[in-house]
Design a protein around this motif. Structure first.
Motif, PDB file in Angstrom:
ATOM      1  N   GLY A 220       0.299  -8.990  -6.621  1.00 41.61           N
ATOM      2  CA  GLY A 220       0.038  -9.604  -7.921  1.00 41.61           C
ATOM      3  C   GLY A 220       1.283 -10.212  -8.529  1.00 41.61           C
ATOM      4  N   THR A 221       2.417  -9.579  -8.313  1.00 38.27           N
ATOM      5  CA  THR A 221       3.671 -10.119  -8.827  1.00 38.27           C
ATOM      6  C   THR A 221       3.969 -11.482  -8.225  1.00 38.27           C
ATOM      7  OG1 THR A 221       4.571  -7.907  -9.216  1.00 38.27           O
ATOM      8  CG2 THR A 221       6.163  -9.698  -9.009  1.00 38.27           C
ATOM      9  N   VAL A 222       3.784 -11.616  -6.924  1.00 37.26           N
ATOM     10  CA  VAL A 222       4.048 -12.904  -6.266  1.00 37.26           C
ATOM     11  C   VAL A 222       2.975 -13.924  -6.656  1.00 37.26           C
ATOM     12  CG1 VAL A 222       4.275 -14.108  -4.058  1.00 37.26           C
ATOM     13  CG2 VAL A 222       5.264 -11.831  -4.336  1.00 37.26           C
TER      14      VAL A 222
ATOM     15  N   LEU B  58       0.400   0.096  -4.869  1.00 40.39           N
ATOM     16  CA  LEU B  58       1.645  -0.620  -4.597  1.00 40.39           C
ATOM     17  C   LEU B  58       1.362  -2.021  -4.068  1.00 40.39           C
ATOM     18  CD1 LEU B  58       4.740  -0.461  -4.503  1.00 40.39           C
ATOM     19  CD2 LEU B  58       4.536   0.435  -2.193  1.00 40.39           C
ATOM     20  N   THR B  59       0.368  -2.147  -3.206  1.00 43.07           N
ATOM     21  CA  THR B  59      -0.002  -3.444  -2.640  1.00 43.07           C
ATOM     22  C   THR B  59      -0.492  -4.399  -3.721  1.00 43.07           C
ATOM     23  OG1 THR B  59      -0.529  -2.470  -0.491  1.00 43.07           O
ATOM     24  CG2 THR B  59      -1.574  -4.574  -1.003  1.00 43.07           C
ATOM     25  N   VAL B  60      -1.338  -3.912  -4.619  1.00 40.21           N
ATOM     26  CA  VAL B  60      -1.845  -4.752  -5.708  1.00 40.21           C
ATOM     27  C   VAL B  60      -0.699  -5.174  -6.620  1.00 40.21           C
ATOM     28  CG1 VAL B  60      -3.295  -4.754  -7.783  1.00 40.21           C
ATOM     29  CG2 VAL B  60      -4.194  -3.837  -5.631  1.00 40.21           C
TER      30      VAL B  60
ATOM     31  N   TRP C  12      -2.848 -13.228   0.001  1.00 44.37           N
ATOM     32  CA  TRP C  12      -4.132 -13.052  -0.668  1.00 44.37           C
ATOM     33  C   TRP C  12      -4.946 -11.927  -0.031  1.00 44.37           C
ATOM     34  CZ3 TRP C  12      -5.965 -14.191  -5.199  1.00 44.37           C
ATOM     35  CH2 TRP C  12      -5.388 -15.221  -5.934  1.00 44.37           C
ATOM     36  N   PHE C  13      -4.955 -11.869   1.298  1.00 45.11           N
ATOM     37  CA  PHE C  13      -5.683 -10.791   1.964  1.00 45.11           C
ATOM     38  C   PHE C  13      -5.135  -9.436   1.534  1.00 45.11           C
ATOM     39  CE2 PHE C  13      -5.740  -7.546   5.242  1.00 45.11           C
ATOM     40  CZ  PHE C  13      -7.106  -7.348   5.363  1.00 45.11           C
ATOM     41  N   ASN C  14      -3.817  -9.276   1.610  1.00 37.08           N
ATOM     42  CA  ASN C  14      -3.220  -7.989   1.265  1.00 37.08           C
ATOM     43  C   ASN C  14      -3.468  -7.625  -0.191  1.00 37.08           C
ATOM     44  OD1 ASN C  14      -2.260  -7.461   3.846  1.00 37.08           O
ATOM     45  ND2 ASN C  14      -0.323  -8.480   3.475  1.00 37.08           N
ATOM     46  N   PHE C  15      -3.361  -8.598  -1.090  1.00 33.83           N
ATOM     47  CA  PHE C  15      -3.611  -8.334  -2.509  1.00 33.83           C
ATOM     48  C   PHE C  15      -5.038  -7.834  -2.720  1.00 33.83           C
ATOM     49  CE2 PHE C  15      -5.210 -10.035  -6.611  1.00 33.83           C
ATOM     50  CZ  PHE C  15      -4.463  -9.223  -7.460  1.00 33.83           C
ATOM     51  N   LEU C  16      -6.013  -8.568  -2.187  1.00 35.15           N
ATOM     52  CA  LEU C  16      -7.417  -8.165  -2.358  1.00 35.15           C
ATOM     53  C   LEU C  16      -7.730  -6.863  -1.623  1.00 35.15           C
ATOM     54  CD1 LEU C  16      -9.044 -11.696  -2.089  1.00 35.15           C
ATOM     55  CD2 LEU C  16      -8.682 -10.329  -4.166  1.00 35.15           C
TER      56      LEU C  16
ATOM     57  N   LEU D 294      -2.367   8.794   0.302  1.00 43.12           N
ATOM     58  CA  LEU D 294      -1.654   7.677   0.923  1.00 43.12           C
ATOM     59  C   LEU D 294      -2.389   6.361   0.672  1.00 43.12           C
ATOM     60  CD1 LEU D 294       0.550   6.480   2.773  1.00 43.12           C
ATOM     61  CD2 LEU D 294      -0.910   7.088   4.723  1.00 43.12           C
ATOM     62  N   ALA D 295      -3.697   6.336   0.885  1.00 39.48           N
ATOM     63  CA  ALA D 295      -4.480   5.109   0.706  1.00 39.48           C
ATOM     64  C   ALA D 295      -4.420   4.623  -0.738  1.00 39.48           C
ATOM     65  CB  ALA D 295      -5.927   5.333   1.135  1.00 39.48           C
ATOM     66  N   ILE D 296      -4.556   5.540  -1.691  1.00 40.44           N
ATOM     67  CA  ILE D 296      -4.529   5.152  -3.104  1.00 40.44           C
ATOM     68  C   ILE D 296      -3.147   4.647  -3.497  1.00 40.44           C
ATOM     69  CG2 ILE D 296      -4.689   6.028  -5.471  1.00 40.44           C
ATOM     70  CD1 ILE D 296      -6.979   7.894  -4.391  1.00 40.44           C
ATOM     71  N   ALA D 297      -2.109   5.370  -3.127  1.00 43.54           N
ATOM     72  CA  ALA D 297      -0.740   4.951  -3.465  1.00 43.54           C
ATOM     73  C   ALA D 297      -0.399   3.611  -2.809  1.00 43.54           C
ATOM     74  CB  ALA D 297       0.260   6.026  -3.044  1.00 43.54           C
ATOM     75  N   PHE D 298      -0.757   3.474  -1.545  1.00 44.38           N
ATOM     76  CA  PHE D 298      -0.503   2.235  -0.800  1.00 44.38           C
ATOM     77  C   PHE D 298      -1.269   1.077  -1.448  1.00 44.38           C
ATOM     78  CE2 PHE D 298      -0.499   0.004   3.508  1.00 44.38           C
ATOM     79  CZ  PHE D 298       0.875  -0.187   3.528  1.00 44.38           C
ATOM     80  N   GLY D 299      -2.485   1.335  -1.880  1.00 44.73           N
ATOM     81  CA  GLY D 299      -3.292   0.312  -2.532  1.00 44.73           C
ATOM     82  C   GLY D 299      -2.702  -0.137  -3.861  1.00 44.73           C
TER      83      GLY D 299
END
Length: 138
Positions: free
Chosen positions: A31-33, A25-27, A53-57, A18-23
Motif C-alpha cells: 500500500g505504501t508503494v 506487513l504485505t498490505v 498488485w498481486f502481493n498487495f491484494l 505467521l499468515a496474519i502478520a505476513f499479511g
C-alpha cells in the motif's frame, strides 16, 4: 492428553500468526508503494506492477486465511493451498518477465522466494494438520 493433537495445535497456531502478520506487513508495504506517492514509488525502484498488485491484494487473503486457520477451518486450509498456487504462478510469470529482459529489483526476487517458501510451508502444515486429520476422523 493427546500429544499428537497438542503438537498439531501448536503448528496451526504458529502458521496462523505467521499468515496474519505476513499479511498485515504485505498490505502495509504494498500500500505504501501503490498509494504513497511519487517518493514511495521512486524508493521502490524498478518494481514490477503486476507482482506488486498481486502481493498487495494477496495480503488481505493472507489475513483471512490466518484467521480461518486459527479456528481450524477446512476452507482456510484450502485457501492457503490456493494462495500458495497463485504465488507460485505469479513467481513463474515474474521469472519469465526477468528472462524477457523486463526491469526488476533484486529484492523482488528475494521477496518472491520468501513468499513461495512461506506459503508452501503454511499450505503443507494446514493440509496435514487440518485437511488430513479431519479426513482421518471421518
Amino acid at each position: 492428553m493427546n500429544t499428537q493433537r497438542t503438537r498439531r495445535d501448536v503448528w496451526i497456531m504458529a502458521i496462523s500468526i505467521l499468515a496474519i502478520a505476513f499479511g498485515l506487513l504485505t498490505v502495509k508495504e504494498g500500500g505504501t508503494v501503490l498509494f504513497g506517492g511519487d517518493a514511495a514509488r521512486a524508493a521502490a525502484g524498478h518494481y514490477v506492477p503486476f507482482v506488486l498488485w498481486f502481493n498487495f491484494l494477496a495480503g488481505f487473503a493472507y489475513v483471512v486465511a490466518g484467521a480461518g486457520l486459527w479456528w481450524r477451518q477446512r476452507w482456510a486450509a484450502r485457501l492457503a493451498i490456493a494462495i500458495c498456487a497463485a504465488t507460485l504462478l505469479i513467481f513463474s510469470i515474474f521469472l519469465f518477465h526477468i528472462g524477457s529482459g523486463g526491469s526488476w529489483e533484486q529484492r523482488t526476487l528475494f521477496a518472491m522466494i520468501l513468499r513461495s517458501g512461506v506459503w508452501l510451508t503454511i499450505a503443507g502444515i494446514a493440509s496435514h494438520c487440518i485437511l488430513r486429520s479431519q479426513a482421518l476422523a471421518n
